[in-house]
Design an enzyme around this catalytic site. Structure first.
Site, PDB file in Angstrom:
ATOM      1  N   GLN A 160      19.191 123.353   3.426  1.00  0.00           N
ATOM      2  CA  GLN A 160      19.148 125.157   3.171  1.00  0.00           C
ATOM      3  C   GLN A 160      19.900 125.226   4.122  1.00  0.00           C
ATOM      4  O   GLN A 160      19.097 126.594   3.996  1.00  0.00           O
ATOM      5  CB  GLN A 160      18.105 124.799   2.154  1.00  0.00           C
ATOM      6  CG  GLN A 160      17.259 124.708   1.399  1.00  0.00           C
ATOM      7  CD  GLN A 160      16.416 124.845   0.401  1.00  0.00           C
ATOM      8  OE1 GLN A 160      15.334 126.229   1.696  1.00  0.00           O
ATOM      9  NE2 GLN A 160      16.352 125.515  -0.577  1.00  0.00           N
ATOM     10  N   LYS A 215      13.949 129.707  11.558  1.00  0.00           N
ATOM     11  CA  LYS A 215      12.919 129.503  11.568  1.00  0.00           C
ATOM     12  C   LYS A 215      11.931 128.949  13.010  1.00  0.00           C
ATOM     13  O   LYS A 215      10.495 129.917  13.116  1.00  0.00           O
ATOM     14  CB  LYS A 215      12.420 128.122  10.435  1.00  0.00           C
ATOM     15  CG  LYS A 215      10.923 128.106   9.937  1.00  0.00           C
ATOM     16  CD  LYS A 215      10.477 127.185   9.118  1.00  0.00           C
ATOM     17  CE  LYS A 215       9.380 127.043   8.465  1.00  0.00           C
ATOM     18  NZ  LYS A 215       9.009 125.734   7.878  1.00  0.00           N
ATOM     19  N   MET A 266      33.399 145.901 -24.143  1.00  0.00           N
ATOM     20  CA  MET A 266      34.789 146.663 -22.522  1.00  0.00           C
ATOM     21  C   MET A 266      35.731 145.628 -22.358  1.00  0.00           C
ATOM     22  O   MET A 266      37.459 145.759 -22.194  1.00  0.00           O
ATOM     23  CB  MET A 266      34.203 146.884 -20.836  1.00  0.00           C
ATOM     24  CG  MET A 266      35.329 148.412 -19.934  1.00  0.00           C
ATOM     25  SD  MET A 266      35.586 149.961 -21.386  1.00  0.00           S
ATOM     26  CE  MET A 266      34.610 150.709 -20.531  1.00  0.00           C
TER      27      MET A 266
END
Lengths: 583, 163
Positions: free
Chosen positions: A122, A171, A490
């Site tokens: 991560q 962290k 659209m």
């Protein structure tokens, strides 16, 4: 930062400092989603009750909700996400806020400092990925500097031209075992950053002179007027002069739509009278707008050919970027307008009434075209414009209205008629589908007793519908009005107009969910409206359910187009007015 | 139009990438770039060469000023200024060529900073034009390697770029 207080300063961990600093900054609410890299911070949140954390169901929604909160209140929206996918999911929301100059502070977790650069689990380079779409970003190097970074982040996000600021927090800097003295700086000054305030008096005099001598003046105000809390000053100046005024998509509510001086929104889907008045004006005062290509049409050489352009903006880089300003004024719009009003009052000069009357007579002749008249319903189908008109009526024109992107967005902008700033919340610059529901959540959290409406389409709604779960958790009584035309309206409109009606991947009617059942499965109320005659009663029913989220699935005419529409490559006067009529 | 823009910016990680990123994001050119800390360790000075018409240069300087890490900047080409670039060049030179190369180096006021039996390493300072002129003058030689620093510069007279 003052050091004297260090002796009595409380020892806090980085995670605790972050939350304490948010509290000291006056933050009441943050939107986020936990994950490994931010667990220390989440534990710090658990131990206090000053800053409320709202658990969304996707990080993109966290940023849009914080964005909606910021647009509705004028305060910075705050987001907390974890590293890696948490951070990348937030990117679309950050880009949305950046394009519309919305103040956001986005706190992203990061892997431990010693792991940065190792392709750790991560890990993503959040500061690198977000660099082109933030006003600034920081990486925390240790716990002790977190309060200062928070102070700087809020200062940068909310002053000058507002924008998103990212704080990336490894962290280890939030480790509960590592404590440092907590001092929140009361003030901040940065040698490399200062926000312009007052406009140049000489330029202001020149602008006033040009305006007072104009034969065909036009005021054009944008999102900067909303963000800069200048709507009141703009309204006073416009009324003092008696000049016509138009708002951009981002600027709606900057001047009351119900005022006769308002000629409607301008640009690609602007009114006939607004675009004609723009094209033929001889002095154009642009305030807090940036001559976006959806306003000027594609060829700026054909834009307002006779106009002396006065451009007020807090961001010097916006001035003369696409359209050259004859009288540029760098400054906060509200302050510049106050100075202009004072200058006009001091000079005791007034615009020539006869000249102005000729101009208004011309504008009123353009108005007679009634370019926003709603076509009669055909084949028993509901016209989407009617729905927006009724929503206006039932909310007293004073709801917080968010939208997604597409035809429904333009219908909402054209037909709701915003009389006050910060009521219209839409993604104008980036054009982010999926913005509407989370943005409506942000507005509802900011004003729990107000009516928060999301006007959406079934395509956009499907992009962030997971937030129905968040709405249930926090009991948000949002009213979602879905103009369901069973297509990407659209896109389909452009395919009708430019691609011979070849609907390449813009229709999916056979695979749409049953929206009523879908809504009910989340515990909310679903209502379907398919015939024009039941529209009023069922919308009344929707707005009567004050403490429930109601999703109204309105089946509208799938062949309806948004008009007027600018003719590509033309000037502002060149418009398509209906399926059969052009200028 | 060629422009030399000199920037004082915070000596912080990420500051350089913000400046360089701006140029690619907004489709501006960078012809050369040089950056190093100043006598004040908290500041870096970055000098770059770009090109464009008046309006484009105005946008470039405005957008550079918008970067939070940028403290101050100057368009040196807007006034009298001194510009310098340093070039290190290694070329093959044997036999009669060697004397010829040395003569050319002397004419351009360069210095031989290293040599082998078959090569010379030469250092040359001056405007970019002068360095280009040297390369043209020794075009008969086999150039093995060229390292140029890019241009740096300073205003003439009492004008300074400082905080």
């Amino acid at each position: 930062m003052t050091g004297e207080r260090t002796e009595q300063a409380e020892l806090l961990s980085g995670g605790e400092m972050l939350i304490r600093a948010l509290r000291d900054e006056g933050v009441k609410i943050i939107f986020g989603y936990p994950g490994g890299a931010v667990l220390h911070i989440y534990d710090a949140i658990f131990h206090q009750d000053h800053v409320e954390h709202i658990l969304v169901r996707h990080e993109q929604a966290a940023t849009h909700a914080a964005d909606g909160y910021a647009r509705a209140t004028g305060k910075a929206g705050v987001v907390l996400v974890t590293s890696g996918p948490g951070a990348t999911n937030a990117i679309t929301g950050i880009a949305t806020a950046y394009m519309d100059s919305v103040p956001l502070v986005v706190i992203s977790g990061q892997v431990e400092s010693r792991m940065v650069g190792t392709d750790a689990f991560q890990e993503t380079d959040m500061v690198g990925i977000s660099r082109p779409i933030v006003k600034h970003s920081f990486i925390a190097r240790n716990a002790a500097e977190i309060p200062l970074l928070v102070k700087k982040a809020f200062h940068i996000a909310t002053t000058g031209r507002p924008g998103p600021v990212v704080i990336d927090i490894p962290k280890d800097t939030t480790d509960p075992r590592v404590k440092a003295p907590y001092v929140y700086p009361s003030e901040i000054s940065m040698r490399s950053y200062s926000a312009p305030e007052k406009g140049h008096p000489g330029q202001i005099r020149k602008a006033v002179d040009a305006l007072l001598h104009a034969k065909r003046p036009m005021l054009y105000s944008g999102g900067g007027v909303i963000q800069g809390n200048a709507a009141e000053a703009v309204t006073r100046l416009a009324r003092l002069l008696g000049y016509p005024i138009t708002n951009t998509l981002m600027g709606l509510g900057g001047f009351p739509a119900s005022d006769p001086q308002f000629v409607g929104m301008l640009g690609m889907h602007g009114t006939y009278e607004a675009n004609m008045a723009m094209h033929y004006c001889d002095v154009l005062l642009c305030a807090g707008a940036r001559f976006d290509d959806r306003v000027t049409n594609s060829d700026v050489k054909k834009f307002c050919p006779d106009a002396t352009v006065v451009h007020i903006d807090i961001d010097p880089a916006s001035i003369s970027k696409t359209v050259t300003a004859d009288i540029p004024i760098v400054g906060a719009v509200a302050s510049v307008f106050e100075d202009m009003i004072a200058e006009i009052e001091r000079s005791k000069a007034k615009p020539d009434a006869d000249t102005l009357k000729i101009w208004w007579d011309q504008i009123n002749r353009w108005r007679e075209k009634d370019s926003l008249r709603i076509p009669e319903p055909e084949n028993g189908l509901i016209k989407p414009q009617q729905v927006v008109k009724l929503v206006h009526e039932m909310t007293g024109g004073d709801a917080y209205v968010s939208s997604d992107v597409g035809q429904h967005q333009m219908f909402a902008a054209q037909y709701y008629g915003f009389d006050r700033p910060r009521r219209w919340i839409n993604s104008g610059g980036l054009g982010t589908m999926g913005f509407g529901l989370p943005a409506a959540m942000g507005a509802q959290f900011a004003f729990p007793d107000a009516v928060s409406v999301c006007i959406t389409g079934e395509g956009s709604f499907l992009m962030n519908m997971q937030e129905f779960a968040t709405c249930m958790q926090y009991q948000l009584p949002i009213k979602v009005i879905c103009l369901n035309n069973q297509a990407l309206g659209m896109v389909k409109q452009w395919q009708d107009m430019q691609y011979g009606g070849r609907y390449s991947h813009s229709t999916y009617a056979e695979s749409l969910p049953d929206f009523v059942k879908l809504t009910e499965s989340f515990g909310h109320v679903g209502i379907r409206i398919s015939r024009p005659e039941e529209l009023r009663d069922k919308l009344t029913e929707c707005f009567a359910l004050k403490d429930r989220l109601v999703f109204v699935d309105v089946l509208v005419d799938p062949d309806e187009h948004v008009y007027p529409m600018a003719i590509k490559g033309g000037a502002m006067k060149d418009m398509i007015l209906s399926k059969t009529e052009r200028t | 139009m060629r422009r030399i823009i000199s920037i004082l910016m915070e000596n912080e990680p990420g500051a350089l990438s913000r400046v360089v990123g701006l140029f690619s994001q907004r489709n501006y050119n960078i012809d050369s770039l040089t950056v190093a800390p100043t006598e004040d360790q908290s500041l870096s000075r970055l000098t770059l060469i770009t090109s464009g018409d008046e309006a484009r240069i105005e946008q470039i300087t405005k957008h550079l000023n918008r970067i939070i890490d940028v403290v101050k900047l100057v368009d040196l080409t807007g006034g009298a200024h001194i510009e310098r670039e340093l070039m290190l060049i290694k070329l093959k030179a044997t036999g009669a060529r060697r004397a010829e190369v040395l003569r050319t180096v002397e004419i351009f006021r360069g210095q031989v900073v290293d040599q082998t039996d078959s090569t010379y390493s030469i250092q040359l300072t001056g405007t970019s034009e002068k360095l280009d002129g040297f390369l043209a003058a020794i075009s008969d030689c086999k150039v093995l390697e060229v390292a140029r620093t890019g241009v740096t510069g300073i205003s003439r007279g009492t004008k300074v770029l400082a905080i």
